[in-house]
Design a protein around this motif. Structure first.
Motif, PDB file in Angstrom:
ATOM      1  N   ILE A 111      -9.696  49.229  -7.063  1.00  0.00           N
ATOM      2  CA  ILE A 111      -9.387  47.872  -7.513  1.00  0.00           C
ATOM      3  C   ILE A 111      -9.290  47.822  -9.020  1.00  0.00           C
ATOM      4  CG2 ILE A 111     -10.216  45.502  -7.593  1.00  0.00           C
ATOM      5  CD1 ILE A 111     -11.407  45.899  -4.848  1.00  0.00           C
ATOM      6  N   ARG A 112     -10.255  48.400  -9.712  1.00  0.00           N
ATOM      7  CA  ARG A 112     -10.225  48.307 -11.169  1.00  0.00           C
ATOM      8  C   ARG A 112      -9.072  49.107 -11.732  1.00  0.00           C
ATOM      9  NH1 ARG A 112     -12.510  51.016 -15.516  1.00  0.00           N
ATOM     10  NH2 ARG A 112     -13.966  52.301 -14.353  1.00  0.00           N
ATOM     11  N   ARG A 113      -8.695  50.179 -11.083  1.00  0.00           N
ATOM     12  CA  ARG A 113      -7.678  51.073 -11.605  1.00  0.00           C
ATOM     13  C   ARG A 113      -6.295  50.745 -11.034  1.00  0.00           C
ATOM     14  NH1 ARG A 113     -10.711  53.060 -15.752  1.00  0.00           N
ATOM     15  NH2 ARG A 113     -12.721  53.709 -14.967  1.00  0.00           N
ATOM     16  N   ARG A 114      -6.085  49.507 -10.637  1.00  0.00           N
ATOM     17  CA  ARG A 114      -4.890  49.163  -9.893  1.00  0.00           C
ATOM     18  C   ARG A 114      -3.592  49.411 -10.650  1.00  0.00           C
ATOM     19  NH1 ARG A 114      -4.891  43.174  -8.053  1.00  0.00           N
ATOM     20  NH2 ARG A 114      -4.552  42.884 -10.289  1.00  0.00           N
ATOM     21  N   PHE A 140     -17.948  44.092  -9.883  1.00  0.00           N
ATOM     22  CA  PHE A 140     -16.719  44.023 -10.668  1.00  0.00           C
ATOM     23  C   PHE A 140     -15.851  42.838 -10.270  1.00  0.00           C
ATOM     24  CE2 PHE A 140     -12.305  45.541 -11.487  1.00  0.00           C
ATOM     25  CZ  PHE A 140     -12.383  45.564 -12.868  1.00  0.00           C
ATOM     26  N   VAL A 141     -15.595  42.668  -8.988  1.00  0.00           N
ATOM     27  CA  VAL A 141     -14.722  41.575  -8.520  1.00  0.00           C
ATOM     28  C   VAL A 141     -15.612  40.406  -8.090  1.00  0.00           C
ATOM     29  CG1 VAL A 141     -12.736  42.980  -7.954  1.00  0.00           C
ATOM     30  CG2 VAL A 141     -14.556  42.798  -6.286  1.00  0.00           C
ATOM     31  N   TRP A 142     -16.142  39.705  -9.077  1.00  0.00           N
ATOM     32  CA  TRP A 142     -17.170  38.703  -8.838  1.00  0.00           C
ATOM     33  C   TRP A 142     -16.644  37.272  -8.742  1.00  0.00           C
ATOM     34  CZ3 TRP A 142     -17.024  35.159 -12.722  1.00  0.00           C
ATOM     35  CH2 TRP A 142     -16.494  35.568 -13.960  1.00  0.00           C
ATOM     36  N   THR A 143     -15.369  37.044  -9.004  1.00  0.00           N
ATOM     37  CA  THR A 143     -14.857  35.678  -8.973  1.00  0.00           C
ATOM     38  C   THR A 143     -14.733  35.194  -7.530  1.00  0.00           C
ATOM     39  OG1 THR A 143     -12.513  36.293  -8.874  1.00  0.00           O
ATOM     40  CG2 THR A 143     -13.536  36.159 -11.064  1.00  0.00           C
ATOM     41  N   PRO A 144     -14.685  33.878  -7.300  1.00  0.00           N
ATOM     42  CA  PRO A 144     -14.585  33.358  -5.926  1.00  0.00           C
ATOM     43  C   PRO A 144     -13.371  33.866  -5.160  1.00  0.00           C
ATOM     44  CG  PRO A 144     -15.222  31.600  -7.431  1.00  0.00           C
ATOM     45  CD  PRO A 144     -14.883  32.790  -8.284  1.00  0.00           C
ATOM     46  N   ASP A 145     -12.293  34.206  -5.862  1.00  0.00           N
ATOM     47  CA  ASP A 145     -11.101  34.716  -5.175  1.00  0.00           C
ATOM     48  C   ASP A 145     -11.045  36.239  -5.151  1.00  0.00           C
ATOM     49  OD1 ASP A 145     -10.710  34.958  -7.865  1.00  0.00           O
ATOM     50  OD2 ASP A 145      -8.677  34.137  -7.891  1.00  0.00           O
ATOM     51  N   GLY A 146     -12.180  36.879  -5.430  1.00  0.00           N
ATOM     52  CA  GLY A 146     -12.276  38.319  -5.287  1.00  0.00           C
ATOM     53  C   GLY A 146     -11.566  39.119  -6.350  1.00  0.00           C
ATOM     54  N   LYS A 147     -11.555  38.616  -7.560  1.00  0.00           N
ATOM     55  CA  LYS A 147     -10.946  39.321  -8.680  1.00  0.00           C
ATOM     56  C   LYS A 147     -11.986  39.547  -9.769  1.00  0.00           C
ATOM     57  CE  LYS A 147      -6.335  37.401  -7.882  1.00  0.00           C
ATOM     58  NZ  LYS A 147      -5.221  36.605  -8.458  1.00  0.00           N
ATOM     59  N   ALA A 148     -11.605  40.324 -10.773  1.00  0.00           N
ATOM     60  CA  ALA A 148     -12.454  40.530 -11.944  1.00  0.00           C
ATOM     61  C   ALA A 148     -12.028  39.561 -13.044  1.00  0.00           C
ATOM     62  CB  ALA A 148     -12.335  41.962 -12.440  1.00  0.00           C
ATOM     63  N   ASP A 149     -12.954  39.246 -13.926  1.00  0.00           N
ATOM     64  CA  ASP A 149     -12.647  38.424 -15.095  1.00  0.00           C
ATOM     65  C   ASP A 149     -13.689  38.744 -16.161  1.00  0.00           C
ATOM     66  OD1 ASP A 149     -11.637  36.543 -16.850  1.00  0.00           O
ATOM     67  OD2 ASP A 149     -11.628  34.893 -15.414  1.00  0.00           O
ATOM     68  N   SER A 150     -13.358  38.416 -17.385  1.00  0.00           N
ATOM     69  CA  SER A 150     -14.298  38.495 -18.507  1.00  0.00           C
ATOM     70  C   SER A 150     -14.947  39.876 -18.620  1.00  0.00           C
ATOM     71  CB  SER A 150     -15.367  37.399 -18.384  1.00  0.00           C
ATOM     72  OG  SER A 150     -14.778  36.121 -18.354  1.00  0.00           O
ATOM     73  N   TYR A 151     -14.119  40.879 -18.812  1.00  0.00           N
ATOM     74  CA  TYR A 151     -14.633  42.212 -19.092  1.00  0.00           C
ATOM     75  C   TYR A 151     -13.601  42.954 -19.925  1.00  0.00           C
ATOM     76  CZ  TYR A 151     -11.370  44.965 -16.315  1.00  0.00           C
ATOM     77  OH  TYR A 151     -10.232  45.580 -15.863  1.00  0.00           O
ATOM     78  N   ALA A 195      -4.303  33.610 -22.244  1.00  0.00           N
ATOM     79  CA  ALA A 195      -5.348  32.745 -22.804  1.00  0.00           C
ATOM     80  C   ALA A 195      -6.355  32.309 -21.746  1.00  0.00           C
ATOM     81  CB  ALA A 195      -4.720  31.527 -23.466  1.00  0.00           C
ATOM     82  N   THR A 196      -5.973  32.383 -20.476  1.00  0.00           N
ATOM     83  CA  THR A 196      -6.886  32.003 -19.390  1.00  0.00           C
ATOM     84  C   THR A 196      -7.914  33.076 -19.082  1.00  0.00           C
ATOM     85  OG1 THR A 196      -5.256  32.871 -17.822  1.00  0.00           O
ATOM     86  CG2 THR A 196      -5.179  30.497 -18.295  1.00  0.00           C
ATOM     87  N   TRP A 197      -7.727  34.272 -19.634  1.00  0.00           N
ATOM     88  CA  TRP A 197      -8.627  35.400 -19.355  1.00  0.00           C
ATOM     89  C   TRP A 197      -9.894  35.300 -20.192  1.00  0.00           C
ATOM     90  CZ3 TRP A 197      -9.590  39.371 -16.218  1.00  0.00           C
ATOM     91  CH2 TRP A 197     -10.394  40.414 -16.674  1.00  0.00           C
ATOM     92  N   GLY A 198     -11.033  35.638 -19.584  1.00  0.00           N
ATOM     93  CA  GLY A 198     -12.272  35.796 -20.336  1.00  0.00           C
ATOM     94  C   GLY A 198     -12.917  34.512 -20.794  1.00  0.00           C
ATOM     95  N   ASN A 199     -12.678  33.416 -20.091  1.00  0.00           N
ATOM     96  CA  ASN A 199     -13.249  32.131 -20.487  1.00  0.00           C
ATOM     97  C   ASN A 199     -14.493  31.752 -19.692  1.00  0.00           C
ATOM     98  OD1 ASN A 199     -11.178  31.682 -22.373  1.00  0.00           O
ATOM     99  ND2 ASN A 199      -9.839  30.848 -20.795  1.00  0.00           N
ATOM    100  N   VAL A 200     -14.791  32.497 -18.630  1.00  0.00           N
ATOM    101  CA  VAL A 200     -15.922  32.191 -17.758  1.00  0.00           C
ATOM    102  C   VAL A 200     -16.899  33.357 -17.791  1.00  0.00           C
ATOM    103  CG1 VAL A 200     -16.650  31.612 -15.412  1.00  0.00           C
ATOM    104  CG2 VAL A 200     -14.434  30.803 -16.271  1.00  0.00           C
ATOM    105  N   LEU A 201     -18.166  33.070 -18.025  1.00  0.00           N
ATOM    106  CA  LEU A 201     -19.160  34.138 -18.022  1.00  0.00           C
ATOM    107  C   LEU A 201     -19.337  34.696 -16.625  1.00  0.00           C
ATOM    108  CD1 LEU A 201     -22.049  32.831 -20.312  1.00  0.00           C
ATOM    109  CD2 LEU A 201     -20.504  34.740 -20.776  1.00  0.00           C
TER     110      LEU A 201
END
Length: 277
Positions: A3-6, A94-105, A179-185
């Protein structure tokens, strides 16, 4: 780590709107550490070998300077990641968002060629579930490296200088995230060095890490180079130095900046001590 290396891209992927600051320096030398943390690589680690800041500086803006001596190994390395470290110790971290993706890294280190088990590597920025690739890694030599991250209305900007004092195009990897990336802890934000918290024991650095300087500001390239040559030599460096340990040892990874941002080891495994002779 599928997933991370997609997706992987070359470092020219998002240069069109990137506004550069500072100066280009392509010669000279920078000081190497007296001592460092000698990580044995993934094959020699049972569980994990990493240290982390549980209360990290903000993900944007930030500047990192560090020294590394990479040795060849199969697969992935971790120099550092700013991201989630919640103790689940698998891809859920790694994929901690509600929709199963990564963010803020983000992170910066060698990337295997070919993935996932190649023994050749290229320098990379990992961000937005993509891997932005630069030039090939030369092993068994010292590098001074720098990473800058900042944001504005156009997006989140990342620059990885893998062979300081050069800041030439050849020695730089760059990427702009939306700009939407990395806005949520993330659930458990951390700044982690030496191994990936979502693949513990599988992405351990092989070689030495030392001479770490972290700033809670985006330094200009000019100031970053000045700080790499002599810490606290610039006004912005003295004002925004967040962590410093120029000669870490397994028994002392504490913050020498005076700001009391002390990291902690995870688990019981430790790198060995490297000493300059």
């Amino acid at each position: 780590m599928v997933i991370r290396r997609r997706t992987f891209l070359t470092s020219t992927a998002s240069l069109a709107t990137l506004q550069l600051t500072g100066c280009d320096v392509a010669s000279g030398s920078l000081p190497m550490p007296r001592t460092g943390l000698d990580f044995p690589g993934s094959a020699a680690v049972r569980q994990t070998m990493r240290f982390r800041f549980r209360d990290p500086l903000a993900i944007y803006p930030a500047t990192y300077i560090w020294r590394v001596y990479p040795r060849r190994q199969k697969g992935y390395y971790t120099a550092f990641f700013w991201g989630n470290d919640d103790g689940l110790n698998d891809l859920r971290t790694f994929v901690w968002t509600p929709d199963g993706k990564a963010d803020s890294y983000y992170g910066a280190h060698p990337y295997p060629q070919p993935p996932p088990d190649g023994t050749d590597h290229r320098w990379e920025i990992s961000v937005l579930q993509r891997d932005l690739l630069g030039e090939s890694v030369a092993y068994d030599r010292w590098y001074t490296q720098g990473f800058r991250a900042w944001s504005d209305r156009l997006g989140k900007f990342h620059e990885y200088f893998w062979n300081l004092p050069s800041t030439s195009e050849r020695h730089t990897v760059r990427f702009i995230a939306p700009a939407t990336w990395g806005n949520v802890l993330p659930p458990s934000p951390a700044l982690t060095w030496g191994d990936a918290p979502w693949a513990p024991g599988n992405e351990v650095w092989n070689g030495v890490i030392g001479g770490i300087q972290i700033y809670d500001a985006c330094l200009s390239r000019h100031d970053m180079l000045a700080e790499a040559a002599l810490p606290r030599s610039t006004t912005v460096g003295r004002t925004h130095l967040w962590y410093e340990n120029l000669a870490p040892t397994p028994d002392d990874i504490s913050d020498h900046s005076g700001q009391n941002h002390h990291p902690e080891w995870v688990g019981t495994e430790r790198p060995s001590l490297w000493k300059r002779v």
